[in-house]
Motif scaffolding. Sequence first.
Motif, mmCIF file in Angstrom:
data_model
loop_
_atom_site.group_PDB
_atom_site.id
_atom_site.type_symbol
_atom_site.label_atom_id
_atom_site.label_comp_id
_atom_site.label_asym_id
_atom_site.label_seq_id
_atom_site.Cartn_x
_atom_site.Cartn_y
_atom_site.Cartn_z
ATOM 1 N N LEU A 1 0.817 -1.209 0.000
ATOM 2 C CA LEU A 1 0.000 0.000 0.000
ATOM 3 C C LEU A 1 0.853 1.263 0.000
ATOM 4 O O LEU A 1 0.338 2.355 -0.250
ATOM 5 N N ARG A 2 2.127 1.134 0.266
ATOM 6 C CA ARG A 2 2.945 2.307 0.554
ATOM 7 C C ARG A 2 3.866 2.794 -0.556
ATOM 8 O O ARG A 2 4.215 3.975 -0.584
ATOM 9 N N PRO A 3 4.313 1.951 -1.500
ATOM 10 C CA PRO A 3 5.245 2.466 -2.515
ATOM 11 C C PRO A 3 4.638 3.601 -3.341
ATOM 12 O O PRO A 3 3.446 3.573 -3.675
ATOM 13 N N ARG A 4 5.437 4.581 -3.666
ATOM 14 C CA ARG A 4 4.989 5.654 -4.554
ATOM 15 C C ARG A 4 5.337 5.230 -5.972
ATOM 16 O O ARG A 4 6.424 5.512 -6.482
ATOM 17 N N VAL A 5 4.442 4.490 -6.594
ATOM 18 C CA VAL A 5 4.749 3.934 -7.907
ATOM 19 C C VAL A 5 4.864 5.014 -8.974
ATOM 20 O O VAL A 5 5.475 4.812 -10.012
ATOM 21 N N ALA A 6 4.275 6.140 -8.742
ATOM 22 C CA ALA A 6 4.346 7.253 -9.694
ATOM 23 C C ALA A 6 4.004 8.514 -8.906
ATOM 24 O O ALA A 6 4.423 8.675 -7.774
ATOM 25 N N LEU B 1 -5.603 3.404 -4.074
ATOM 26 C CA LEU B 1 -6.133 3.000 -2.774
ATOM 27 C C LEU B 1 -7.632 3.259 -2.675
ATOM 28 O O LEU B 1 -8.372 2.477 -2.068
ATOM 29 N N GLN B 2 -8.101 4.327 -3.293
ATOM 30 C CA GLN B 2 -9.534 4.580 -3.315
ATOM 31 C C GLN B 2 -10.252 3.495 -4.106
ATOM 32 O O GLN B 2 -11.367 3.086 -3.737
ATOM 33 N N ALA C 1 -10.133 -1.941 5.519
ATOM 34 C CA ALA C 1 -10.608 -0.767 4.790
ATOM 35 C C ALA C 1 -10.176 0.521 5.486
ATOM 36 O O ALA C 1 -9.791 1.500 4.824
ATOM 37 N N ASP C 2 -10.220 0.522 6.813
ATOM 38 C CA ASP C 2 -9.790 1.710 7.563
ATOM 39 C C ASP C 2 -8.302 1.981 7.347
ATOM 40 O O ASP C 2 -7.900 3.143 7.176
ATOM 41 N N LEU C 3 -7.490 0.937 7.346
ATOM 42 C CA LEU C 3 -6.050 1.118 7.137
ATOM 43 C C LEU C 3 -5.766 1.639 5.738
ATOM 44 O O LEU C 3 -4.927 2.531 5.544
ATOM 45 N N ILE C 4 -6.473 1.115 4.749
ATOM 46 C CA ILE C 4 -6.295 1.590 3.375
ATOM 47 C C ILE C 4 -6.676 3.074 3.288
ATOM 48 O O ILE C 4 -5.962 3.886 2.664
ATOM 49 N N ALA C 5 -7.779 3.444 3.921
ATOM 50 C CA ALA C 5 -8.233 4.838 3.880
ATOM 51 C C ALA C 5 -7.238 5.754 4.576
ATOM 52 O O ALA C 5 -6.930 6.855 4.064
ATOM 53 N N ARG C 6 -6.719 5.334 5.727
ATOM 54 C CA ARG C 6 -5.750 6.165 6.447
ATOM 55 C C ARG C 6 -4.467 6.316 5.638
ATOM 56 O O ARG C 6 -3.880 7.412 5.580
ATOM 57 N N THR C 7 -4.055 5.237 5.001
ATOM 58 C CA THR C 7 -2.845 5.303 4.174
ATOM 59 C C THR C 7 -3.035 6.272 3.019
ATOM 60 O O THR C 7 -2.147 7.074 2.693
ATOM 61 N N LYS C 8 -4.203 6.214 2.401
ATOM 62 C CA LYS C 8 -4.512 7.123 1.296
ATOM 63 C C LYS C 8 -4.484 8.571 1.765
ATOM 64 O O LYS C 8 -3.905 9.446 1.104
#
Length: 283
Positions: A175-180, A189-190, A272-279
Amino acid sequence: MSYPTVRKRQLGSVLRRMREGAGLKLDDVAERTTLNAAKTSRIETARTGVKAADLTTLLDLYGEVDAAKRAVLHYLAKHGSKRGWWQTYGDSISPAYADLISLESDARNMRSYQTTLIPGLLQTAAYARATIDAINMTSTQDRVNALVEVRMARQSVLTRPEPLEFWAIIHEAALRPRVAASQVMRDQLQRLIDLSELPHVSIQVLPLEATPHPGLAGSFAVVGFPETADLDVVHVESLTSALYVEDPVEVSIFSTAFERLRAAALPFDDSADLIARTKDNIT
């Protein structure tokens, strides 16, 4: 196609196991049918296809009475070299990749564990382009474009009338790499959040602090089929090739590994909460 597809190998392997389970040798089959030993061997090793009448003969000889299983095997015999929309990209995709797309098109479910990337069936076009461009280091822009189109087209299995049941376990590291650009990752992530609301898509995150687990060995996907005919396949991808695990005993090991990963991963709402916080934390 001239190469043995996964479908043909599946059928051949099942027929070999049936023959051996019936206590028959190739010469025994030749004595009791019109199929000679060499032809039966070629069918079992996927070097040739099998006609419907010959398949019926073999199934009768081996004592297979399960109508559903017989129907699945006849389907494999008929569509062992199935051609589909992906054939138009023959110059851009490998035979192994064509096999994966073909399997996805008929699968009932797919269980995917990914360590460093978002699963292809869940990717946005921009994320797909960035990752394909990075992984296929020497590809021309035209080939990258084609591969992006293929990946987007593959996702139709999630929107067909009877959609693929897709269960993804994604390591938090993916979830964390900045691919671009940052916006690419936010959009990706959304998309995970949006797709997780579909009844046939399940997404869990395996947290960074998880204790040692089978996923340390790497990413994999288990492709499942409608009937119980020992036809599930495991797909393992590397930088230059793909491996298909077809032996039922080995497939069961991957299935067990997935169950353990599912138990170690965060529940759906927490994921889902972790994905949203990461975003939201992407700057």
